[in-house]
Design a protein around this motif. Structure first.
Motif, PDB file in Angstrom:
ATOM      1  N   GLU A  25      14.882  31.997 -11.222  1.00  0.00           N
ATOM      2  CA  GLU A  25      13.884  33.140 -10.907  1.00  0.00           C
ATOM      3  C   GLU A  25      12.665  32.960 -11.251  1.00  0.00           C
ATOM      4  O   GLU A  25      11.580  33.336 -10.549  1.00  0.00           O
ATOM      5  CB  GLU A  25      14.478  34.330 -11.347  1.00  0.00           C
ATOM      6  CG  GLU A  25      14.701  34.680 -12.786  1.00  0.00           C
ATOM      7  CD  GLU A  25      16.118  34.224 -13.130  1.00  0.00           C
ATOM      8  OE1 GLU A  25      16.931  33.187 -12.237  1.00  0.00           O
ATOM      9  OE2 GLU A  25      16.567  34.566 -14.237  1.00  0.00           O
ATOM     10  N   ASP A  39      15.125  39.964  -1.636  1.00  0.00           N
ATOM     11  CA  ASP A  39      16.227  39.549  -1.730  1.00  0.00           C
ATOM     12  C   ASP A  39      16.469  38.549  -0.615  1.00  0.00           C
ATOM     13  O   ASP A  39      16.252  38.791   0.609  1.00  0.00           O
ATOM     14  CB  ASP A  39      17.350  40.816  -1.353  1.00  0.00           C
ATOM     15  CG  ASP A  39      18.961  40.266  -1.604  1.00  0.00           C
ATOM     16  OD1 ASP A  39      19.765  40.907  -1.243  1.00  0.00           O
ATOM     17  OD2 ASP A  39      18.894  39.335  -2.427  1.00  0.00           O
ATOM     18  N   VAL A  40      16.669  37.308  -0.833  1.00  0.00           N
ATOM     19  CA  VAL A  40      16.719  36.344   0.052  1.00  0.00           C
ATOM     20  C   VAL A  40      18.069  35.934   0.629  1.00  0.00           C
ATOM     21  O   VAL A  40      19.287  36.041  -0.149  1.00  0.00           O
ATOM     22  CB  VAL A  40      16.473  34.928  -0.570  1.00  0.00           C
ATOM     23  CG1 VAL A  40      16.427  33.698   0.290  1.00  0.00           C
ATOM     24  CG2 VAL A  40      15.129  35.074  -1.374  1.00  0.00           C
ATOM     25  N   ARG A 100      13.430  40.736  11.842  1.00  0.00           N
ATOM     26  CA  ARG A 100      12.580  39.401  11.584  1.00  0.00           C
ATOM     27  C   ARG A 100      12.071  38.953  12.807  1.00  0.00           C
ATOM     28  O   ARG A 100      10.959  38.731  12.773  1.00  0.00           O
ATOM     29  CB  ARG A 100      13.694  38.378  11.313  1.00  0.00           C
ATOM     30  CG  ARG A 100      13.496  37.693  10.061  1.00  0.00           C
ATOM     31  CD  ARG A 100      14.511  36.561   9.825  1.00  0.00           C
ATOM     32  NE  ARG A 100      15.006  36.615   8.455  1.00  0.00           N
ATOM     33  CZ  ARG A 100      15.741  35.656   7.868  1.00  0.00           C
ATOM     34  NH1 ARG A 100      15.952  34.641   8.345  1.00  0.00           N
ATOM     35  NH2 ARG A 100      16.093  35.744   6.606  1.00  0.00           N
ATOM     36  N   PHE A 124      11.314  30.469  -8.696  1.00  0.00           N
ATOM     37  CA  PHE A 124      10.942  31.327  -7.499  1.00  0.00           C
ATOM     38  C   PHE A 124       9.722  31.977  -7.513  1.00  0.00           C
ATOM     39  O   PHE A 124       9.549  32.808  -8.377  1.00  0.00           O
ATOM     40  CB  PHE A 124      12.302  32.010  -7.336  1.00  0.00           C
ATOM     41  CG  PHE A 124      12.243  32.544  -5.970  1.00  0.00           C
ATOM     42  CD1 PHE A 124      12.265  34.111  -6.032  1.00  0.00           C
ATOM     43  CD2 PHE A 124      12.338  31.937  -4.821  1.00  0.00           C
ATOM     44  CE1 PHE A 124      12.084  34.875  -4.831  1.00  0.00           C
ATOM     45  CE2 PHE A 124      12.034  32.733  -3.637  1.00  0.00           C
ATOM     46  CZ  PHE A 124      12.262  34.181  -3.633  1.00  0.00           C
ATOM     47  N   ASP A 125       8.921  31.800  -6.590  1.00  0.00           N
ATOM     48  CA  ASP A 125       7.756  32.530  -6.360  1.00  0.00           C
ATOM     49  C   ASP A 125       8.025  33.493  -5.013  1.00  0.00           C
ATOM     50  O   ASP A 125       6.980  33.392  -4.439  1.00  0.00           O
ATOM     51  CB  ASP A 125       6.724  31.543  -6.365  1.00  0.00           C
ATOM     52  CG  ASP A 125       6.895  30.470  -5.368  1.00  0.00           C
ATOM     53  OD1 ASP A 125       7.930  30.384  -4.725  1.00  0.00           O
ATOM     54  OD2 ASP A 125       5.724  29.782  -4.935  1.00  0.00           O
ATOM     55  N   GLY A 126       9.131  33.720  -4.649  1.00  0.00           N
ATOM     56  CA  GLY A 126       9.228  34.468  -3.711  1.00  0.00           C
ATOM     57  C   GLY A 126       9.346  36.168  -3.991  1.00  0.00           C
ATOM     58  O   GLY A 126       8.713  36.389  -4.967  1.00  0.00           O
ATOM     59  N   LYS A 127       9.723  36.725  -3.041  1.00  0.00           N
ATOM     60  CA  LYS A 127       9.846  38.157  -3.067  1.00  0.00           C
ATOM     61  C   LYS A 127      11.372  38.489  -2.703  1.00  0.00           C
ATOM     62  O   LYS A 127      11.742  38.149  -1.604  1.00  0.00           O
ATOM     63  CB  LYS A 127       8.790  39.010  -2.417  1.00  0.00           C
ATOM     64  CG  LYS A 127       7.852  39.463  -3.243  1.00  0.00           C
ATOM     65  CD  LYS A 127       6.784  40.596  -2.522  1.00  0.00           C
ATOM     66  CE  LYS A 127       6.380  40.005  -1.189  1.00  0.00           C
ATOM     67  NZ  LYS A 127       4.988  40.854  -0.698  1.00  0.00           N
TER      68      LYS A 127
END
Lengths: 220, 592
Positions: free
Chosen positions: B533, B541-542, B556, B536-539
């Motif tokens: 985490e 809930d993947v 989407r 992870f540089d996302g945002k």
């Protein structure tokens, strides 16, 4: 006539019953310095040696400001007579200020820096002691030169060492030596300088200095 | 009597003929012969010995000691008588002339007496020189000859008897005193000539046959005894023989030899001795009984010859050491021979005297303590070997081997690296080293006033003391070092020490929180530096494509569309702008 009468009791002149009220004890305010000298202004005159003339001109304001502002002593330079004159003002707080200022200026004239000489103004018990090399040992020619060299050391480091160790300031002016500092410190510095004049090597004087100053430091 | 006498003489003669080496081994026949001879001799002397209680020598069943004592019994008084007689003759030489003695025989006797005497004395000398008792003799031949020579002094049968007896004696003596060396050369000297001895023996043998039987008998028996003893090589028998002879001799010689000296016999006064012998002979002649005289004379002669020998033998047999001069002196002095004990005493006494004398005298200078030069004779130190304590070690001799050994040692030490360097002795820990105030030789930057101000402040408030330059440097250095240590620990140590908490230190490492707490060593653990985490540089809930719900799919798509549209609009706007610019540009160009 009264004596003729052999009177057992002395005749007493009765004072009139009304008693004169003694004047209250006078309460005087402390004398102002100005008034201490019977209201007369006091002067001090410090002559300026020629080699200090130019430095004086450069540093004048640094000298003037503390004297005039904090000491409240009038100061002026008599150019014609090459003297620095000091005069008390009516609002000079302390009688010794004049003397201090005079000493301060005198110290500058001897060759001390202003920042060093200023200490005289700030501390009470700083003195300047002056002596000559010939007072310690009669030296002539090369010996004299060598003695002066020994005193200063290479680049003046011997002198600085003594100054730092004893918390004094030393001025070596040809054959005259001036030391500025407290009484005990002056003594230590003077002894070290005398050893140097008499021929001790610098290392020896350093070791002595070390011992003495560490002892002095421990005392406090 | 005659038979026995003859038998005795025969026995004696047989003994005489015996081969000397055979005497070395005990031989019963020889012993028998010797006994017979002794008996014969005993009985032949019997007439002269009045005081003797024994009539004849008893040999049957008696051992050597007893036979010897019997002989002794007879001969002791006889010898004293003889001595007296000799003394008489010495005092009254005239009496000798009265003795009846055939002149030729007397002359012979004279000559041979002298010879024999000398020979005997030589014998005696040589015997005296040697002290060994237990050596077998092989000089029997010589001795026999000597004996024969000495025997020859006697004119009568006694001569032979004596001769044989003396032979026996000498043999015995030889047996007793081991002359074991080459005696031929030793015995012969200016006095004794073997050849002369032999000649004389021959003569005397002839005389022997003419001699009176009585005397012969006695003497034969004696000699037989002696021979027997010689044959058996028993000391006791020898003693008997010797004593027998000796007694005989002593008796006679006592009288004649009291004032005799060595010089009389050996040193250039041969005439005297021969004269004396003459006197003796004359005296013997003067005596009434010719036989007696003769026998006396013969016995005197024997005495002259045998006393010394017998004495010696006796002494040797008894194994007494004596000094020749002492013995001779005492003998010549006609003293009674001192017993062995007395002799020992004398010797010890003399030694004691010597020692006492040495003790009483002042010591020699070398035995005294501290002796200065004044107390000792000049240059006496040179003679004495003095032992000094030399406190100086002798200088070493530098030889090849010496230097080689030293160099070898040096090389070995260098190779090993083992040097005897002087180690400084570790100083004991004294009190904590005081902080040494370093002398600063730079111009002080602070003014004097500031210095005093600082000093004042320090005095007043110690805690507010500003850091001295030394402390500052120290702090800086310690900081650097701690930083370095931390890095090294992280790299090398398995035990991770967390970073030290320093307030003014901004120390940021990209170490995840997990690592701080993990027990496993950092090197081994495969935990990533950062957690997923964190990476992870996302945002939000993947979710995967498959997981998406319908609504989410739609959403989407809708988003995508919107984005696309927005981008399209932007692109078109861009295009329009760029076209406008070109339009503007072209007319410009047309114009220009």
């Amino acid at each position: 006539m009264q004596s003729k009468e052999a009177s057992s009791s002395m005749e007493v002149d009765t004072v009139p019953s009304e008693a004169k009220v003694l004047p209250p004890k006078p309460k005087f305010k402390p004398l102002k310095p100005h008034e201490m000298a019977s209201g007369q202004v006091q002067f001090r005159k410090v002559s300026v040696p020629p080699h200090r003339y130019t430095p004086l001109k450069k540093i004048w304001m640094e000298i003037y400001t503390p004297i005039y502002e904090q000491m409240k002593i009038d100061i002026r330079m008599n150019l014609k007579g090459r003297k620095v004159e000091l005069k008390t003002r009516p609002d000079t707080p302390d009688i010794s200020n004049l003397q201090k200022c005079a000493d301060f200026v005198h110290a500058f004239m001897l060759g001390f820096d202003v920042i060093d000489a200023i200490a005289i103004l700030r501390l009470d018990e700083l003195y300047v002691e002056s002596f000559e090399i010939k007072d310690v040992k009669t030296l002539r020619g090369d010996h004299l030169s060598r003695a002066i060299g020994r005193l200063s050391g290479k680049g003046g480091k011997t002198k600085f060492t003594i100054e730092n160790a004893t918390k004094t300031r030393i001025v070596i002016a040809d054959t005259k030596i001036h030391i500025l500092g407290s009484f005990a410190n002056i003594k230590v510095a003077r002894d070290s300088l005398c050893y140097l004049i008499m021929g001790s090597p610098a290392g020896k004087v350093y070791s002595k200095l070390r011992a003495i100053t560490s002892r002095m430091a421990e005392r406090f | 009597m005659a038979n026995t006498n003859n038998a005795g003489a025969e026995a004696l003669r047989r003994l005489k003929e015996v081969d000397p080496p055979s005497l070395l081994a005990p031989n019963p026949t020889l012993s028998e012969t010797a006994r017979a001879a002794s008996q014969y001799l005993f009985s032949s002397i019997r007439p002269f010995s009045q005081k003797c209680p024994l009539d004849q020598l008893l040999v049957d069943g008696y051992d050597a000691e007893q036979i010897w004592h019997q002989i002794d019994l007879q001969t002791q008084p006889l010898l004293s008588t003889l001595r007296r007689r000799v003394n008489q003759f010495v005092k009254n030489p005239d009496e000798i002339a009265q003795l009846k003695v055939p002149s030729s025989v007397a002359k012979k006797v004279e000559a041979k007496n002298h010879e024999e005497w000398e020979q005997e004395s030589d014998d005696f000398d040589e015997e005296l020189d040697e002290d060994d008792d237990d050596e077998d003799d092989f000089e029997g031949v010589e001795k026999e000859e000597k004996n024969g020579g000495s025997d020859g002094e006697e004119e009568d049968d006694d001569d032979d008897d004596d001769e044989e007896g003396s032979e026996d004696e000498d043999e015995d003596e030889e047996g007793e005193k081991e002359k074991g060396k080459g005696k031929d050369s030793g015995i012969e000297d200016k006095f004794l000539k073997i050849n002369e001895l032999n000649e004389y023996l021959e003569k005397e043998e002839n005389n022997y046959e003419n001699a009176e039987e009585a005397d012969d008998g006695d003497e034969d028996s004696e000699e037989d005894d002696e021979l027997e003893k010689a044959g058996e090589f028993e000391m006791d028998e020898d003693d008997e023989d010797d004593d027998e002879e000796e007694d005989e001799d002593d008796e006679e010689e006592e009288e004649g030899m009291e004032n005799a000296r060595y010089d009389d016999f050996f040193v250039g006064k041969k005439e005297k001795s021969s004269k004396r012998k003459d006197q003796l002979v004359e005296e013997s002649e003067d005596s009434g009984d010719e036989d007696d005289m003769e026998s006396n004379k013969q016995v005197c002669v024997c005495v002259c010859v045998y006393v010394c020998v017998c004495m010696i033998v006796k002494i040797f047999i008894l194994k007494i050491k004596f000094s020749y001069p002492v013995f001779l002196y005492s003998f010549m002095q006609k003293k009674r021979t001192a017993s062995t004990h007395e002799k020992q005493l004398e010797k010890i006494q003399s030694e004691i005297e010597l020692m006492e004398k040495a003790n009483v005298e002042p010591k020699t200078w070398s035995m005294q303590g501290e002796v200065t030069a004044a107390n000792r004779p000049v240059d006496s130190l040179l003679a004495v070997n003095l032992d000094f304590e030399h406190n100086v070690r002798p200088t070493p001799v530098i030889t090849e081997e010496f230097t080689a050994s030293i160099e070898e040692m040096i090389q070995k030490r260098i190779i090993e690296g083992l040097f005897n360097d002087v180690q400084r002795a570790p100083r004991l820990p004294s009190k904590a080293p005081r902080e040494v105030k370093e002398l600063d030789d730079n111009k002080s930057k602070k003014g004097l006033a500031e210095m005093y101000e600082q000093e004042y402040v320090q005095k007043i408030d110690p805690t507010s003391a500003p850091l001295s330059s030394k402390d500052k440097l120290k702090n800086e250095a310690s900081m650097l070092f701690k930083r370095l240590c931390l890095k090294l620990d992280a790299l090398s140590h398995f035990s991770f020490a967390p970073k030290p908490v320093i307030e003014d230190m901004s120390f940021q490492t990209n170490v995840p929180a997990l690592a701080m707490e993990e027990i496993a060593p950092v090197a081994v653990s495969d935990a990533a530096m950062l957690a997923p985490e964190e990476v992870f540089d996302g945002k939000g809930d993947v979710k995967e494509e498959a997981e998406l719900t319908q609504a989410e799919r739609k959403r989407r798509r809708a988003n995508k569309k919107r984005k696309f549209k927005a981008d399209a609009v932007k692109r078109s706007e861009k295009k329009a702008r760029s076209e406008k610019k070109e339009d503007n540009a072209i007319p410009g160009q047309v114009n220009g």
